[in-house]
Scaffold this active site. Structure first.
Site, short mmCIF file in Angstrom:
data_model
loop_
_atom_site.label_atom_id
_atom_site.label_comp_id
_atom_site.label_asym_id
_atom_site.label_seq_id
_atom_site.Cartn_x
_atom_site.Cartn_y
_atom_site.Cartn_z
CB THR A 23 -9.24 -2.63 0.20
OG1 THR A 23 -8.99 -1.25 -0.08
CG2 THR A 23 -10.73 -2.88 0.31
CB SER A 24 -4.58 -0.62 2.82
OG SER A 24 -3.32 -0.17 2.43
NE ARG A 25 0.34 -5.31 1.61
CZ ARG A 25 -0.16 -5.27 0.36
NH1 ARG A 25 -1.46 -5.20 0.18
NH2 ARG A 25 0.64 -5.33 -0.68
N PRO B 72 0.08 2.70 3.04
CG PRO B 72 2.27 3.34 2.54
CD PRO B 72 0.88 3.87 2.68
CD GLU C 60 -3.60 -10.92 3.53
OE1 GLU C 60 -4.47 -10.09 3.84
OE2 GLU C 60 -3.06 -10.97 2.42
CE LYS D 186 0.58 4.10 -7.39
NZ LYS D 186 1.58 4.76 -6.53
CB ILE D 187 -5.70 2.74 -4.00
CG1 ILE D 187 -4.92 1.79 -4.92
CG2 ILE D 187 -7.02 2.10 -3.56
CD1 ILE D 187 -4.37 0.55 -4.24
CG ASP E 244 -9.54 -7.46 -0.49
OD1 ASP E 244 -10.19 -8.50 -0.75
OD2 ASP E 244 -8.54 -7.10 -1.14
CG ASP F 227 -1.39 10.98 2.12
OD1 ASP F 227 -0.17 11.11 2.34
OD2 ASP F 227 -1.85 10.12 1.35
CG HIS G 140 -4.87 -9.51 -0.49
ND1 HIS G 140 -3.89 -9.33 0.44
CD2 HIS G 140 -4.69 -8.53 -1.41
CE1 HIS G 140 -3.13 -8.30 0.09
NE2 HIS G 140 -3.59 -7.80 -1.03
P1 NAI Z 1 0.39 4.97 -2.93
O1 NAI Z 1 1.83 4.90 -2.57
O2 NAI Z 1 -0.01 5.57 -4.24
O3 NAI Z 1 -0.40 5.77 -1.78
C1 NAI Z 1 -0.15 5.60 -0.42
C2 NAI Z 1 -0.46 6.93 0.26
O4 NAI Z 1 -0.28 6.75 1.66
C3 NAI Z 1 0.49 8.07 -0.18
O5 NAI Z 1 -0.25 9.20 -0.55
C4 NAI Z 1 1.34 8.31 1.07
O6 NAI Z 1 1.73 9.69 1.22
C5 NAI Z 1 0.38 7.89 2.16
N1 NAI Z 1 1.07 7.56 3.40
C6 NAI Z 1 2.25 6.91 3.57
N2 NAI Z 1 2.54 6.83 4.87
C7 NAI Z 1 1.53 7.44 5.54
C8 NAI Z 1 1.28 7.70 6.89
N3 NAI Z 1 2.13 7.31 7.83
N4 NAI Z 1 0.13 8.36 7.22
C9 NAI Z 1 -0.72 8.78 6.25
N5 NAI Z 1 -0.53 8.58 4.94
C10 NAI Z 1 0.59 7.93 4.59
O7 NAI Z 1 -0.16 3.51 -2.80
P2 NAI Z 1 -1.49 2.90 -3.46
O8 NAI Z 1 -1.17 2.35 -4.80
O9 NAI Z 1 -2.60 3.87 -3.33
O10 NAI Z 1 -1.76 1.66 -2.50
C11 NAI Z 1 -2.14 1.83 -1.15
C12 NAI Z 1 -2.03 0.49 -0.45
O11 NAI Z 1 -3.04 -0.37 -0.98
C13 NAI Z 1 -0.72 -0.28 -0.73
O12 NAI Z 1 0.29 0.10 0.15
C14 NAI Z 1 -1.12 -1.69 -0.53
O13 NAI Z 1 -0.84 -2.03 0.81
C15 NAI Z 1 -2.62 -1.71 -0.76
N6 NAI Z 1 -3.02 -2.52 -1.91
C16 NAI Z 1 -3.97 -3.49 -1.73
C17 NAI Z 1 -4.39 -4.27 -2.78
C18 NAI Z 1 -5.47 -5.32 -2.62
O14 NAI Z 1 -5.67 -6.13 -3.54
N7 NAI Z 1 -6.19 -5.36 -1.53
C19 NAI Z 1 -3.79 -4.12 -4.10
C20 NAI Z 1 -2.85 -3.03 -4.21
C21 NAI Z 1 -2.47 -2.28 -3.14
#
Ligand code: NAI
Length: 332
Positions: A232-234, A206, A263, A153-154, A258, A173, A295
Protein backbone atom coordinates in the site's frame (compact mmCIF):
# COMPACT_ATOMS: atom_id res chain seq x y z
CA UNK A 1 -3.39 33.95 -3.42
CA UNK A 2 -4.70 32.43 -6.61
CA UNK A 3 -4.42 28.68 -6.37
CA UNK A 4 -4.83 25.99 -9.03
CA UNK A 5 -5.64 22.47 -7.88
CA UNK A 6 -4.57 19.77 -10.33
CA UNK A 7 -6.08 16.30 -10.58
CA UNK A 8 -8.99 17.56 -8.47
CA UNK A 9 -11.20 14.61 -7.64
CA UNK A 10 -14.92 15.18 -7.18
CA UNK A 11 -15.06 13.95 -3.60
CA UNK A 12 -12.21 16.09 -2.29
CA UNK A 13 -13.40 19.50 -3.52
CA UNK A 14 -15.69 20.04 -0.53
CA UNK A 15 -12.86 19.30 1.93
CA UNK A 16 -10.50 21.70 0.15
CA UNK A 17 -13.13 24.45 -0.02
CA UNK A 18 -13.93 24.05 3.69
CA UNK A 19 -10.24 24.26 4.64
CA UNK A 20 -9.74 27.35 2.45
CA UNK A 21 -12.33 29.26 4.52
CA UNK A 22 -12.90 31.63 1.58
CA UNK A 23 -9.40 33.05 1.92
CA UNK A 24 -7.86 32.19 -1.46
CA UNK A 25 -9.22 32.11 -4.99
CA UNK A 26 -9.26 28.47 -6.04
CA UNK A 27 -9.69 26.89 -9.44
CA UNK A 28 -10.05 23.14 -9.81
CA UNK A 29 -8.63 21.30 -12.81
CA UNK A 30 -9.61 17.67 -13.19
CA UNK A 31 -6.66 16.63 -15.34
CA UNK A 32 -3.24 15.78 -13.97
CA UNK A 33 -0.36 18.21 -14.01
CA UNK A 34 1.84 17.32 -16.99
CA UNK A 35 3.94 19.19 -19.55
CA UNK A 36 0.79 19.42 -21.65
CA UNK A 37 -1.49 20.79 -18.89
CA UNK A 38 0.89 22.99 -16.89
CA UNK A 39 -0.20 26.10 -18.84
CA UNK A 40 -3.66 25.77 -17.29
CA UNK A 41 -2.15 27.21 -14.11
CA UNK A 42 -1.39 30.55 -15.83
CA UNK A 43 -2.18 33.40 -13.44
CA UNK A 44 -1.92 31.29 -10.28
CA UNK A 45 0.51 31.99 -7.44
CA UNK A 46 0.43 28.45 -6.11
CA UNK A 47 -0.40 24.98 -7.33
CA UNK A 48 -1.79 22.06 -5.35
CA UNK A 49 -0.89 18.61 -6.66
CA UNK A 50 -1.55 14.95 -5.92
CA UNK A 51 0.31 11.65 -6.20
CA UNK A 52 0.27 11.12 -9.95
CA UNK A 53 0.91 14.72 -11.01
CA UNK A 54 4.23 15.34 -12.72
CA UNK A 55 6.36 17.88 -10.89
CA UNK A 56 9.55 16.94 -12.68
CA UNK A 57 12.18 19.44 -13.83
CA UNK A 58 10.49 20.44 -17.06
CA UNK A 59 7.08 21.05 -15.48
CA UNK A 60 8.68 23.02 -12.64
CA UNK A 61 10.47 25.21 -15.22
CA UNK A 62 7.09 25.87 -16.83
CA UNK A 63 5.45 26.75 -13.50
CA UNK A 64 8.37 29.02 -12.66
CA UNK A 65 8.07 30.81 -16.00
CA UNK A 66 4.44 31.59 -15.02
CA UNK A 67 5.67 33.10 -11.71
CA UNK A 68 4.34 30.23 -9.64
CA UNK A 69 6.50 29.99 -6.54
CA UNK A 70 4.57 27.58 -4.30
CA UNK A 71 3.83 23.90 -4.70
CA UNK A 72 1.57 22.37 -2.08
CA UNK A 73 1.35 18.57 -2.04
CA UNK A 74 -1.92 17.18 -0.75
CA UNK A 75 -0.16 13.97 0.22
CA UNK A 76 2.83 12.67 2.16
CA UNK A 77 5.03 11.09 -0.55
CA UNK A 78 7.03 13.45 -2.79
CA UNK A 79 8.71 11.04 -5.22
CA UNK A 80 7.00 12.83 -8.14
CA UNK A 81 8.66 16.18 -7.35
CA UNK A 82 12.16 17.14 -8.52
CA UNK A 83 13.18 18.80 -5.25
CA UNK A 84 16.60 19.87 -6.52
CA UNK A 85 15.03 21.69 -9.43
CA UNK A 86 12.41 23.28 -7.17
CA UNK A 87 15.12 24.54 -4.84
CA UNK A 88 17.20 25.83 -7.76
CA UNK A 89 14.16 27.73 -9.10
CA UNK A 90 13.13 29.03 -5.66
CA UNK A 91 9.81 27.17 -5.72
CA UNK A 92 8.79 26.26 -2.19
CA UNK A 93 7.42 22.75 -1.74
CA UNK A 94 5.47 21.51 1.27
CA UNK A 95 3.67 18.25 1.90
CA UNK A 96 1.21 16.83 4.40
CA UNK A 97 3.61 14.62 6.35
CA UNK A 98 0.94 12.98 8.44
CA UNK A 99 -2.81 12.97 7.96
CA UNK A 100 -3.92 9.59 9.16
CA UNK A 101 -1.47 6.72 9.30
CA UNK A 102 -4.43 4.78 10.70
CA UNK A 103 -6.37 5.14 7.44
CA UNK A 104 -3.58 3.54 5.41
CA UNK A 105 -2.74 0.94 8.07
CA UNK A 106 -6.37 -0.13 8.41
CA UNK A 107 -6.76 -0.50 4.63
CA UNK A 108 -3.57 -2.57 4.57
CA UNK A 109 -5.06 -4.96 7.10
CA UNK A 110 -8.41 -4.91 5.26
CA UNK A 111 -6.58 -6.25 2.19
CA UNK A 112 -4.93 -8.95 4.29
CA UNK A 113 -8.22 -10.09 5.79
CA UNK A 114 -10.18 -9.93 2.54
CA UNK A 115 -7.54 -11.98 0.73
CA UNK A 116 -7.07 -14.46 3.57
CA UNK A 117 -10.79 -15.10 4.10
CA UNK A 118 -11.60 -14.80 0.37
CA UNK A 119 -14.30 -12.26 1.05
CA UNK A 120 -14.74 -11.09 -2.54
CA UNK A 121 -15.20 -14.65 -3.77
CA UNK A 122 -17.60 -15.44 -0.91
CA UNK A 123 -19.60 -12.26 -1.52
CA UNK A 124 -19.94 -12.89 -5.25
CA UNK A 125 -20.85 -16.50 -4.61
CA UNK A 126 -23.74 -15.94 -2.21
CA UNK A 127 -25.31 -13.43 -4.58
CA UNK A 128 -25.61 -16.35 -6.96
CA UNK A 129 -27.28 -18.32 -4.15
CA UNK A 130 -24.22 -20.55 -3.98
CA UNK A 131 -23.67 -21.11 -0.27
CA UNK A 132 -20.92 -23.72 -0.68
CA UNK A 133 -17.74 -23.24 1.36
CA UNK A 134 -15.46 -25.01 -1.10
CA UNK A 135 -12.36 -22.98 -1.90
CA UNK A 136 -12.91 -20.50 0.92
CA UNK A 137 -10.48 -21.87 3.51
CA UNK A 138 -8.39 -19.17 5.15
CA UNK A 139 -5.73 -19.22 7.85
CA UNK A 140 -5.55 -17.91 11.40
CA UNK A 141 -3.55 -14.68 11.47
CA UNK A 142 -2.85 -15.48 15.12
CA UNK A 143 0.52 -17.18 15.42
CA UNK A 144 1.70 -16.25 11.91
CA UNK A 145 4.86 -14.25 11.26
CA UNK A 146 4.21 -10.83 9.72
CA UNK A 147 7.08 -8.83 8.23
CA UNK A 148 6.71 -5.05 8.13
CA UNK A 149 9.23 -3.35 5.82
CA UNK A 150 9.40 0.32 6.81
CA UNK A 151 8.31 1.17 10.34
CA UNK A 152 7.59 4.87 10.05
CA UNK A 153 4.16 6.28 10.83
CA UNK A 154 2.12 3.83 8.74
CA UNK A 155 4.27 0.71 9.13
CA UNK A 156 4.27 1.15 12.92
CA UNK A 157 0.45 1.25 13.00
CA UNK A 158 0.27 -1.88 10.84
CA UNK A 159 2.76 -3.62 13.14
CA UNK A 160 0.65 -2.72 16.19
CA UNK A 161 -2.57 -4.05 14.61
CA UNK A 162 -0.85 -7.29 13.60
CA UNK A 163 0.63 -7.63 17.07
CA UNK A 164 -2.93 -7.27 18.37
CA UNK A 165 -3.96 -10.18 16.14
CA UNK A 166 -1.32 -12.32 17.84
CA UNK A 167 1.15 -12.32 14.95
CA UNK A 168 4.87 -12.49 15.55
CA UNK A 169 6.03 -9.18 14.07
CA UNK A 170 9.37 -8.86 12.24
CA UNK A 171 10.46 -5.37 11.20
CA UNK A 172 12.99 -3.90 8.83
CA UNK A 173 13.95 -0.24 8.56
CA UNK A 174 17.10 1.82 8.16
CA UNK A 175 16.13 3.44 11.48
CA UNK A 176 14.47 1.55 14.32
CA UNK A 177 11.28 3.07 15.70
CA UNK A 178 11.75 3.48 19.47
CA UNK A 179 8.05 4.14 20.10
CA UNK A 180 7.14 0.91 18.32
CA UNK A 181 9.81 -1.03 20.21
CA UNK A 182 8.38 0.25 23.50
CA UNK A 183 4.82 -0.54 22.40
CA UNK A 184 5.12 -4.10 21.06
CA UNK A 185 8.80 -5.17 21.20
CA UNK A 186 8.99 -6.33 17.57
CA UNK A 187 12.11 -8.05 16.30
CA UNK A 188 14.16 -5.90 13.89
CA UNK A 189 15.85 -8.07 11.27
CA UNK A 190 17.60 -7.64 7.90
CA UNK A 191 15.40 -7.32 4.80
CA UNK A 192 16.58 -10.78 3.69
CA UNK A 193 15.53 -12.33 7.01
CA UNK A 194 12.20 -10.52 6.89
CA UNK A 195 11.53 -11.81 3.36
CA UNK A 196 12.58 -15.38 4.14
CA UNK A 197 10.80 -15.80 7.49
CA UNK A 198 7.45 -14.04 7.03
CA UNK A 199 4.09 -15.57 6.18
CA UNK A 200 2.77 -12.07 5.48
CA UNK A 201 4.94 -9.27 4.07
CA UNK A 202 3.74 -5.69 3.97
CA UNK A 203 5.66 -2.75 2.46
CA UNK A 204 5.72 0.72 4.03
CA UNK A 205 8.95 2.38 2.91
CA UNK A 206 8.95 5.42 0.66
CA UNK A 207 9.90 4.92 -2.99
CA UNK A 208 13.45 6.01 -3.68
CA UNK A 209 16.50 4.67 -5.49
CA UNK A 210 17.27 2.31 -2.59
CA UNK A 211 13.77 0.84 -2.31
CA UNK A 212 12.85 0.68 -6.01
CA UNK A 213 11.98 -2.95 -6.86
CA UNK A 214 12.78 -4.17 -3.34
CA UNK A 215 10.45 -7.03 -4.30
CA UNK A 216 12.04 -8.59 -7.37
CA UNK A 217 12.79 -12.04 -8.81
CA UNK A 218 15.69 -12.60 -6.40
CA UNK A 219 13.90 -11.45 -3.24
CA UNK A 220 10.73 -13.36 -4.19
CA UNK A 221 12.81 -16.53 -4.40
CA UNK A 222 13.79 -16.02 -0.73
CA UNK A 223 10.15 -15.90 0.39
CA UNK A 224 8.14 -18.74 1.93
CA UNK A 225 5.95 -20.72 -0.46
CA UNK A 226 2.43 -19.28 -0.47
CA UNK A 227 3.50 -15.98 1.13
CA UNK A 228 1.04 -13.09 1.35
CA UNK A 229 2.45 -9.87 -0.11
CA UNK A 230 0.80 -6.50 0.46
CA UNK A 231 1.85 -3.15 -1.01
CA UNK A 232 0.00 0.00 0.00
CA UNK A 233 3.08 2.22 -0.27
CA UNK A 234 4.22 2.97 -3.82
CA UNK A 235 3.95 0.78 -6.92
CA UNK A 236 7.64 1.07 -7.77
CA UNK A 237 8.62 -0.97 -4.70
CA UNK A 238 7.47 -4.07 -6.55
CA UNK A 239 8.59 -5.51 -9.89
CA UNK A 240 5.11 -6.46 -11.08
CA UNK A 241 6.29 -8.91 -13.74
CA UNK A 242 8.39 -10.78 -11.18
CA UNK A 243 5.36 -10.91 -8.88
CA UNK A 244 3.22 -12.32 -11.71
CA UNK A 245 5.81 -15.07 -12.19
CA UNK A 246 5.69 -15.69 -8.42
CA UNK A 247 1.90 -15.98 -8.57
CA UNK A 248 2.04 -18.38 -11.53
CA UNK A 249 4.48 -20.60 -9.64
CA UNK A 250 2.36 -20.49 -6.47
CA UNK A 251 5.29 -18.91 -4.60
CA UNK A 252 3.11 -15.91 -3.87
CA UNK A 253 -0.14 -17.20 -2.41
CA UNK A 254 -1.88 -13.87 -1.98
CA UNK A 255 -1.23 -10.43 -3.41
CA UNK A 256 -2.86 -7.21 -2.21
CA UNK A 257 -2.01 -4.00 -4.03
CA UNK A 258 -3.32 -0.51 -3.42
CA UNK A 259 -0.60 0.93 -5.64
CA UNK A 260 0.78 -0.14 -8.99
CA UNK A 261 3.91 0.98 -10.78
CA UNK A 262 1.94 1.96 -13.90
CA UNK A 263 -1.03 3.45 -12.06
CA UNK A 264 -0.49 6.97 -13.38
CA UNK A 265 -3.27 7.97 -15.75
CA UNK A 266 -5.34 4.95 -14.71
CA UNK A 267 -6.02 5.04 -10.98
CA UNK A 268 -8.46 7.62 -9.57
CA UNK A 269 -10.37 7.86 -12.86
CA UNK A 270 -13.30 6.05 -14.45
CA UNK A 271 -12.07 4.01 -17.40
CA UNK A 272 -15.09 1.73 -17.50
CA UNK A 273 -15.84 2.68 -21.12
CA UNK A 274 -12.25 2.04 -22.27
CA UNK A 275 -10.42 -1.06 -23.43
CA UNK A 276 -7.72 -1.96 -20.92
CA UNK A 277 -4.38 -1.54 -22.67
CA UNK A 278 -2.22 -2.61 -19.74
CA UNK A 279 -1.58 -6.35 -20.21
CA UNK A 280 0.28 -6.64 -16.92
CA UNK A 281 -2.68 -5.30 -14.97
CA UNK A 282 -5.03 -7.53 -17.00
CA UNK A 283 -2.92 -10.56 -16.02
CA UNK A 284 -3.07 -9.50 -12.36
CA UNK A 285 -6.86 -9.30 -12.58
CA UNK A 286 -6.97 -12.90 -13.82
CA UNK A 287 -5.76 -14.35 -10.49
CA UNK A 288 -8.34 -15.28 -7.84
CA UNK A 289 -5.79 -14.59 -5.10
CA UNK A 290 -5.03 -11.00 -6.14
CA UNK A 291 -6.87 -7.96 -4.89
CA UNK A 292 -6.18 -4.52 -6.32
CA UNK A 293 -7.61 -1.27 -5.01
CA UNK A 294 -7.15 2.06 -6.73
CA UNK A 295 -4.77 3.90 -4.36
CA UNK A 296 -7.56 4.35 -1.84
CA UNK A 297 -5.80 3.40 1.40
CA UNK A 298 -5.80 7.03 2.53
CA UNK A 299 -9.46 7.53 1.68
CA UNK A 300 -11.25 8.18 4.94
CA UNK A 301 -13.22 11.22 6.05
CA UNK A 302 -10.66 11.90 8.80
CA UNK A 303 -7.74 11.74 6.40
CA UNK A 304 -9.38 13.97 3.78
CA UNK A 305 -10.12 16.63 6.41
CA UNK A 306 -6.57 16.48 7.74
CA UNK A 307 -5.02 16.59 4.25
CA UNK A 308 -7.04 19.66 3.27
CA UNK A 309 -6.39 21.49 6.53
CA UNK A 310 -2.63 20.95 6.45
CA UNK A 311 -2.46 21.85 2.74
CA UNK A 312 -4.10 25.21 3.48
CA UNK A 313 -2.01 25.74 6.63
CA UNK A 314 1.04 25.43 4.35
CA UNK A 315 -0.43 27.86 1.81
CA UNK A 316 -1.52 30.31 4.52
CA UNK A 317 2.03 30.42 5.91
CA UNK A 318 3.35 31.32 2.46
CA UNK A 319 0.59 33.87 1.89
CA UNK A 320 1.56 35.49 5.22
CA UNK A 321 5.23 35.63 4.13
CA UNK A 322 6.30 32.90 6.56
CA UNK A 323 7.97 29.52 6.06
CA UNK A 324 5.74 26.49 6.37
CA UNK A 325 6.80 23.89 8.95
CA UNK A 326 6.17 21.19 6.32
CA UNK A 327 8.56 22.50 3.68
CA UNK A 328 10.58 19.73 2.04
CA UNK A 329 14.22 20.39 1.36
CA UNK A 330 16.45 18.33 -0.91
CA UNK A 331 18.17 16.67 2.05
CA UNK A 332 14.89 15.55 3.70
P1 NAI B 1 7.34 7.61 7.09
O1 NAI B 1 8.34 8.56 6.53
O2 NAI B 1 6.72 7.89 8.42
O3 NAI B 1 8.00 6.15 7.17
C1 NAI B 1 8.82 5.62 6.18
C2 NAI B 1 9.80 4.67 6.85
O4 NAI B 1 10.59 4.06 5.84
C3 NAI B 1 10.77 5.39 7.81
O5 NAI B 1 10.80 4.75 9.05
C4 NAI B 1 12.11 5.31 7.08
O6 NAI B 1 13.23 5.20 7.98
C5 NAI B 1 11.93 4.03 6.29
N1 NAI B 1 12.83 3.95 5.15
C6 NAI B 1 13.23 4.94 4.31
N2 NAI B 1 14.08 4.46 3.41
C7 NAI B 1 14.23 3.14 3.68
C8 NAI B 1 15.01 2.11 3.11
N3 NAI B 1 15.80 2.35 2.08
N4 NAI B 1 14.91 0.86 3.65
C9 NAI B 1 14.12 0.64 4.73
N5 NAI B 1 13.37 1.58 5.32
C10 NAI B 1 13.44 2.82 4.81
O7 NAI B 1 6.24 7.44 5.99
P2 NAI B 1 4.73 6.92 6.18
O8 NAI B 1 3.84 8.05 6.49
O9 NAI B 1 4.74 5.74 7.07
O10 NAI B 1 4.39 6.46 4.69
C11 NAI B 1 5.04 5.35 4.09
C12 NAI B 1 4.70 5.36 2.61
O11 NAI B 1 3.31 5.07 2.46
C13 NAI B 1 4.85 6.73 1.92
O12 NAI B 1 6.16 6.94 1.49
C14 NAI B 1 3.91 6.65 0.79
O13 NAI B 1 4.63 6.19 -0.33
C15 NAI B 1 2.89 5.60 1.21
N6 NAI B 1 1.54 6.12 1.36
C16 NAI B 1 0.52 5.50 0.68
C17 NAI B 1 -0.78 5.94 0.80
C18 NAI B 1 -1.93 5.26 0.10
O14 NAI B 1 -3.04 5.81 0.06
N7 NAI B 1 -1.75 4.07 -0.44
C19 NAI B 1 -1.08 7.13 1.59
C20 NAI B 1 0.04 7.68 2.31
C21 NAI B 1 1.31 7.19 2.17
Amino acid sequence: MKITVFDALKFEKKYLLEANKDRHEISFIETQLTRETARLAEGADAVIIFVNDDAGAEVLEMLHSMNIRYLALRMAGFNNVDLEKAEELGIKVANVPEYSPHAVAEHTVALMLALNRKLMRAHNRIRDLNFSLDGLIGFDMHGKTAGVAGTGKIGAEVAKILHGFGCKVLCYDIKENEGLINAIQPEYVSLEDLFSNSDIITLHTPLNKYTHYMVNEETISMMKDGVMLINTSRGGLVDTNAVIDGLKQGKIGYLGLDVYEEEEGLFFHDHSEDILQDDTLARLFSFQNVMVTSHQAFLTDTALKNISETTFENLNCWADGKDSPNEIKVSK
